[in-house]
Design a protein around this motif. Structure first.
Motif, PDB file in Angstrom:
ATOM      1  N   LEU A 144      41.049  41.567  39.034  1.00  0.00           N
ATOM      2  CA  LEU A 144      41.083  42.810  39.793  1.00  0.00           C
ATOM      3  C   LEU A 144      39.792  43.018  40.579  1.00  0.00           C
ATOM      4  O   LEU A 144      39.819  43.563  41.692  1.00  0.00           O
ATOM      5  N   SER A 145      38.668  42.594  40.028  1.00  0.00           N
ATOM      6  CA  SER A 145      37.403  42.720  40.759  1.00  0.00           C
ATOM      7  C   SER A 145      37.408  41.855  42.011  1.00  0.00           C
ATOM      8  O   SER A 145      36.931  42.271  43.076  1.00  0.00           O
TER       9      SER A 145
ATOM     10  N   GLU B 277      41.447  41.441  28.425  1.00  0.00           N
ATOM     11  CA  GLU B 277      40.770  42.468  29.218  1.00  0.00           C
ATOM     12  C   GLU B 277      39.815  41.842  30.235  1.00  0.00           C
ATOM     13  O   GLU B 277      39.775  42.246  31.395  1.00  0.00           O
ATOM     14  N   ASP B 278      39.058  40.844  29.821  1.00  0.00           N
ATOM     15  CA  ASP B 278      38.094  40.221  30.720  1.00  0.00           C
ATOM     16  C   ASP B 278      38.792  39.464  31.845  1.00  0.00           C
ATOM     17  O   ASP B 278      38.373  39.540  33.008  1.00  0.00           O
TER      18      ASP B 278
ATOM     19  N   LEU C 205      41.799  40.008  33.184  1.00  0.00           N
ATOM     20  CA  LEU C 205      42.411  40.925  34.142  1.00  0.00           C
ATOM     21  C   LEU C 205      41.352  41.656  34.964  1.00  0.00           C
ATOM     22  O   LEU C 205      41.511  41.862  36.175  1.00  0.00           O
ATOM     23  N   GLU C 206      40.259  42.047  34.331  1.00  0.00           N
ATOM     24  CA  GLU C 206      39.207  42.749  35.065  1.00  0.00           C
ATOM     25  C   GLU C 206      38.577  41.855  36.128  1.00  0.00           C
ATOM     26  O   GLU C 206      38.271  42.312  37.235  1.00  0.00           O
ATOM     27  N   ARG C 207      38.378  40.583  35.829  1.00  0.00           N
ATOM     28  CA  ARG C 207      37.770  39.688  36.803  1.00  0.00           C
ATOM     29  C   ARG C 207      38.715  39.439  37.979  1.00  0.00           C
ATOM     30  O   ARG C 207      38.288  39.368  39.134  1.00  0.00           O
TER      31      ARG C 207
ATOM     32  N   SER D 121      37.788  32.977  30.380  1.00  0.00           N
ATOM     33  CA  SER D 121      37.472  34.051  29.445  1.00  0.00           C
ATOM     34  C   SER D 121      37.550  33.568  28.006  1.00  0.00           C
ATOM     35  O   SER D 121      36.749  33.978  27.159  1.00  0.00           O
TER      36      SER D 121
END
Length: 374
Positions: free
Chosen positions: A209-210, A202-203, A205-207, A172
């Motif tokens: 979690l995805s 944010e990026d 953690l989102e990746r 990220s």
């Protein structure tokens, strides 16, 4: 070229065993020369064997984290009082504190010995962090999850988030930095930090979690059709194993406890835990596509990690002045530390080069000419 020397990814478990061996050796000494030697070994291996995948760039984050740990440890020595024993470098005044915080002082004379003691302690912790970072940079975290026992598949989504956050963070950082170069923004340090730090966290953690959500949607680690009796037996074995390990570990550390609560209870707890893991893993059905091979380079890497850990333990037990040098003298390096570092380096470099990710070949003007002529 031998098939074992062809470019491929080494088994992730081998990298972790090698790195944990270095971390164990680092935890058994405060000798700054030996610790810096271990950091150098980890750095050389990472530079020589890391791949072009996103998680390979996370090693520098661990290095900077180690630098921050050493700096904070030395600053704490100055702020919370270092004592006046030794060569005074900066005669700072002491700040009196209430009686209910007896034993803690603020500031005071800063001595060379206290700063060196803080430096040695911080460097030991930083070396352990760097060794773990080397494993996280060399081993594919997603392939590592395929090697965990079947019983741990039920917590696979949590493991994915925990293992892939920092490697995703490195990727990220690269992507956000490239995107911000294309657009204008705030030029102040605080503004630039906010524009950079928030999207990166944010990026990443989102990746992660995805990825965990995708695994959960595909039924990763789920088992159905289990009887109540099977669940009770598995749960009972796991609880008994945990209780036995806790009691046995406490009895081993406490010399006043009965000896039958020490090693015998620890062995019984380990056996119960292994039986519980086998019972839990038997009910998880899984298949593997292209399982990771285990060949002699994996064994060599593991042997190097075990060797450096064993030699570090021997040094700490038989050569205490080398493992824990006095801050008033110049630390020296023992032969066992040199041999351990050499074995760890040789064992890791026996691994084949990392496999390059697939990339489409760019068309050349000659290719375009041939295509038009055809």
């Amino acid at each position: 070229m031998s098939s074992t020397r062809l470019p491929r990814d080494l088994h992730p478990v081998a990298w972790w065993v090698w790195a944990l061996g270095l971390a164990v050796a680092a935890s058994l000494t405060t000798n700054p020369v030996a610790l810096l030697l271990l950091v150098a070994v980890a750095t050389v291996v990472v530079v020589a064997r890391r791949s072009d995948q996103p998680w390979a760039d996370s090693f520098r984050l661990y290095v900077w984290l180690g630098v921050a740990i050493v700096t904070i440890r030395v600053v704490f020595r100055v702020v919370f009082g270092a004592g006046d024993v030794g060569t005074v470098l900066v005669p700072l005044p002491s700040v009196p504190l209430p009686h209910w915080v007896a034993g803690i002082t603020l500031l005071g004379p800063v001595t060379r010995e206290s700063l060196l003691a803080g430096l040695y302690d911080g460097l030991r912790l930083a070396t352990i962090v760097v060794c773990v970072g080397a494993a996280n940079s060399l081993a594919n975290p997603k392939r590592l999850l395929r090697s965990v026992p079947s019983a741990l598949y039920e917590i696979g989504t949590a493991l994915v988030v925990a293992v892939t956050v920092l490697p995703q963070l490195a990727d990220s950082v690269r992507r956000v930095r490239a995107a911000q170069r294309l657009r204008a923004g705030e030029t102040g340090r605080v503004g630039r930090l906010r524009r950079f730090l928030v999207p990166v966290l944010e990026d990443a953690l989102e990746r992660s979690l995805s990825l965990a959500a995708g695994m959960d949607a595909r039924g990763y680690g789920r088992a159905t059709g289990l009887s109540r009796g099977t669940r009770r037996v598995t749960g009972g074995l796991m609880l008994a194993g945990l209780l036995g390990i806790c009691v046995g570990t406490y009895a081993v550390l406490d010399q006043t406890a009965p000896r039958w609560l020490a090693l015998p209870m620890l062995v019984v707890g380990l056996l119960a835990a292994v039986a519980g893991l086998l019972s839990a893993g038997r009910r998880v059905e899984r298949s593997r596509y292209r399982p990771d091979p285990w060949r002699w380079p994996e064994a060599a890497a593991c042997a190097g990690g075990v060797a450096v850990a064993a030699l570090g333990w021997w040094t700490g037990s038989h050569d205490v002045l080398v493992a824990y040098p006095d801050v008033s003298s110049v630390p020296r390096l023992g032969a066992a530390s040199l041999v351990g570092a050499a074995l760890a380096l040789a064992g890791a470099l026996c691994s084949p080069p990392a496999a390059a990710p697939y990339a489409a070949r760019a068309e050349t003007p000659a290719d375009l000419t041939v295509g038009v002529g055809a």
